[in-house]
Design an enzyme around this catalytic site. Structure first.
Site, PDB file in Angstrom:
ATOM      1  N   ILE A  30       0.843  -1.198   0.000  1.00  0.00           N
ATOM      2  CA  ILE A  30       0.000   0.000   0.000  1.00  0.00           C
ATOM      3  C   ILE A  30       0.877   1.245   0.000  1.00  0.00           C
ATOM      4  O   ILE A  30       1.874   1.314   0.719  1.00  0.00           O
ATOM      5  CB  ILE A  30      -0.925   0.016   1.233  1.00  0.00           C
ATOM      6  CG1 ILE A  30      -1.937  -1.140   1.152  1.00  0.00           C
ATOM      7  CG2 ILE A  30      -1.662   1.346   1.361  1.00  0.00           C
ATOM      8  CD1 ILE A  30      -2.784  -1.292   2.402  1.00  0.00           C
ATOM      9  N   HIS A  65       0.699   4.838   1.211  1.00  0.00           N
ATOM     10  CA  HIS A  65      -0.110   5.566   2.185  1.00  0.00           C
ATOM     11  C   HIS A  65      -0.113   7.072   1.908  1.00  0.00           C
ATOM     12  O   HIS A  65       0.794   7.604   1.270  1.00  0.00           O
ATOM     13  CB  HIS A  65       0.427   5.315   3.597  1.00  0.00           C
ATOM     14  CG  HIS A  65       0.447   3.876   3.990  1.00  0.00           C
ATOM     15  ND1 HIS A  65      -0.692   3.187   4.343  1.00  0.00           N
ATOM     16  CD2 HIS A  65       1.470   2.977   4.077  1.00  0.00           C
ATOM     17  CE1 HIS A  65      -0.378   1.937   4.641  1.00  0.00           C
ATOM     18  NE2 HIS A  65       0.927   1.784   4.483  1.00  0.00           N
TER      19      HIS A  65
END
Length: 472
Positions: free
Chosen positions: A34, A36
């Protein structure tokens, strides 16, 4: 790897010394994939600044590197009354970090966006710039460009000592000595060990294990966003995220350990993931799990990101405490590190040939993935390269040509895990049951080594032990 990639833009002689058999450290290989926004980072910290500024860099970076990247957005879900009470504080923290594009969602809207969310949901937050990436390809693509720009890589080369004579450094490794004017310590879990060689002992790094399940794409979960729990003081909690390749990841755990080599999974940890994620998505079915893995994140004590220099050791830069947000912050960390070099008086002159602002994108061309083409495109590709006509991994539709290209690129794959990271052969539902004997033969042929010298991940991890029988 991002630091080497950034340094390769300048007229410098750069050498990367890595104890591992392939590019990218432990944390780079085993994370939630991911990118962020930094909405929940500790405010007014170096981590917050670097993560928040790095997120917008990925759109252009991934186009230049020709790697997949998707801004799926995330939905943070509050299930209990206590979690609901934390939502205003999370919003305040995000605004303090300079992340203003968070949006409050009532329970009804959360269920509209993600119908599989638990009926117990009380409210949520929508974070549109949370994104997904292939972290393997990010690291590999950066390394390929770095090599193209003159960076040298010493793999399976462990640092045993560093000697500073007041003017320069001698790094003693298992493959000989490397002399340099600058040493950048970006050793992740082992930053404390490397700094100790130079008498720096004011911090300690311990491993925090994060275990994950990988869910097969046949589960057909209609989940479009990253689903986040309300974070805890220790971690971001156990989430579910779609991957760039159509699977789903659930996890991670957050287990503080003392052994930096303990990257195994455990039954308790894996069961805990299923139990916790079901509180968000009750429909999660562990029967669709095709594999599990664990990664170790470096936890620094005293905590926080540290990118520092030392007056008594000019030329030494230490990057420590780069934890679970490290993939996200990496391009900004690299630029910040170069800024530190300038502050030390190191002249940084751009290589004219690699200035990318006016360079047509991409600056790198990735391996053409057969599975992503239509039948007409596949036929044309096979006409140009017949090895594209040989499927060696059925689950991920990987061809022999893709495997060969991943070996011949620089830095190329030297083992089975290196092939997995570059073209996904062995990462599908059967986990190498079909391609498990095809790939070693290709590796042996292309690397010109005996079949029984092919390894899973370098070192002594030999895939075969020996012959059981021979036919004349």
């Amino acid at each position: 790897m991002a630091v080497a990639y950034e340094l390769s833009r300048y007229e410098l002689s750069v050498t990367v010394v890595d104890r591992l058999n392939d590019v990218g450290g432990d944390a780079s290989r085993s994370n939630s994939a991911i990118i962020h926004t930094g909405f929940d980072a500790p405010p007014s910290t170096l981590e917050s600044s670097l993560v928040v500024h790095a997120n917008p860099m990925f759109d252009r970076l991934c186009r230049e590197l020709d790697i997949p990247f998707r801004r799926t957005g995330a939905v943070l879900v509050a299930v209990t009354e206590e979690e609901e009470e934390e939502i205003p504080e999370i919003l305040d923290k995000a605004h303090e970090n300079g992340v203003f594009d968070l949006y409050y969602l009532p329970a009804r809207k959360v269920r509209e966006m993600e119908p599989l969310i638990t009926p117990k949901v009380r409210c949520g937050l929508y974070i549109p710039r949370e994104s997904i990436i292939d972290p393997f390809l990010l690291v590999i693509a950066m390394a390929e460009i770095a090599v193209k720009n003159g960076v040298e890589f010493y793999r399976e080369c462990e640092v045993k000592n560093i000697v500073y004579n007041g003017r320069s450094f001698t790094t003693e490794t298992t493959k000989g000595k490397v002399k340099s004017k600058i040493v950048i310590n970006a050793a992740g879990l082992n930053t404390d060990k490397i700094s100790n060689f130079l008498g720096i002992d004011d911090f300690k790094v311990t491993p925090r294990r994060g275990q994950f399940h990988v869910i097969d794409r046949s589960a057909e979960l209609p989940i479009r966003h990253i689903i986040l729990p309300v974070p805890t003081k220790i971690s971001k909690g156990k989430l579910i995220t779609p991957t760039i390749h159509g699977n789903w990841l659930i996890g991670p755990t957050a287990e503080d350990l003392s052994d930096k080599s303990l990257s195994n999974t455990t039954r308790n940890g894996l069961d805990e993931i299923i139990s916790d994620v079901k509180k968000l998505i009750p429909a999660i079915d562990k029967n669709y799990v095709i594999t599990q893995y664990a990664g170790l994140r470096p936890v620094r004590e005293p905590g926080g990101y540290h990118i520092r220099t030392f007056k008594n050791i000019p030329g030494f830069i230490e990057l420590s405490g780069i934890r679970s947000t490290g993939i996200t912050s990496s391009p900004a960390v690299a630029v910040f590190t170069c800024r530190k070099l300038k502050e030390m008086g190191i002249p940084l002159k751009h290589r004219e040939a690699v200035c990318t602002v006016s360079t047509p994108l991409p600056i790198r061309k990735g391996i053409v993935m057969f599975r992503e083409l239509n039948n007409l495109e596949r036929a044309e590709l096979i006409e140009r390269d017949p090895l594209y006509g040989r499927i060696v991994c059925r689950c991920e539709t990987v061809t022999e040509s893709e495997v060969v290209q991943s070996i011949k690129r620089n830095p190329g794959a030297h083992d089975l895990d290196g092939i997995k990271r570059r073209v996904r052969a062995g990462l599908g539902r059967c986990q190498g049951g079909f391609c498990g004997m095809h790939i070693p033969k290709i590796l042996a042929r292309e690397l010109n080594i005996p079949l029984n010298r092919v390894t899973k991940k370098g070192g002594g991890s030999f895939f075969l032990n020996g012959e059981t029988k021979r036919f004349e």
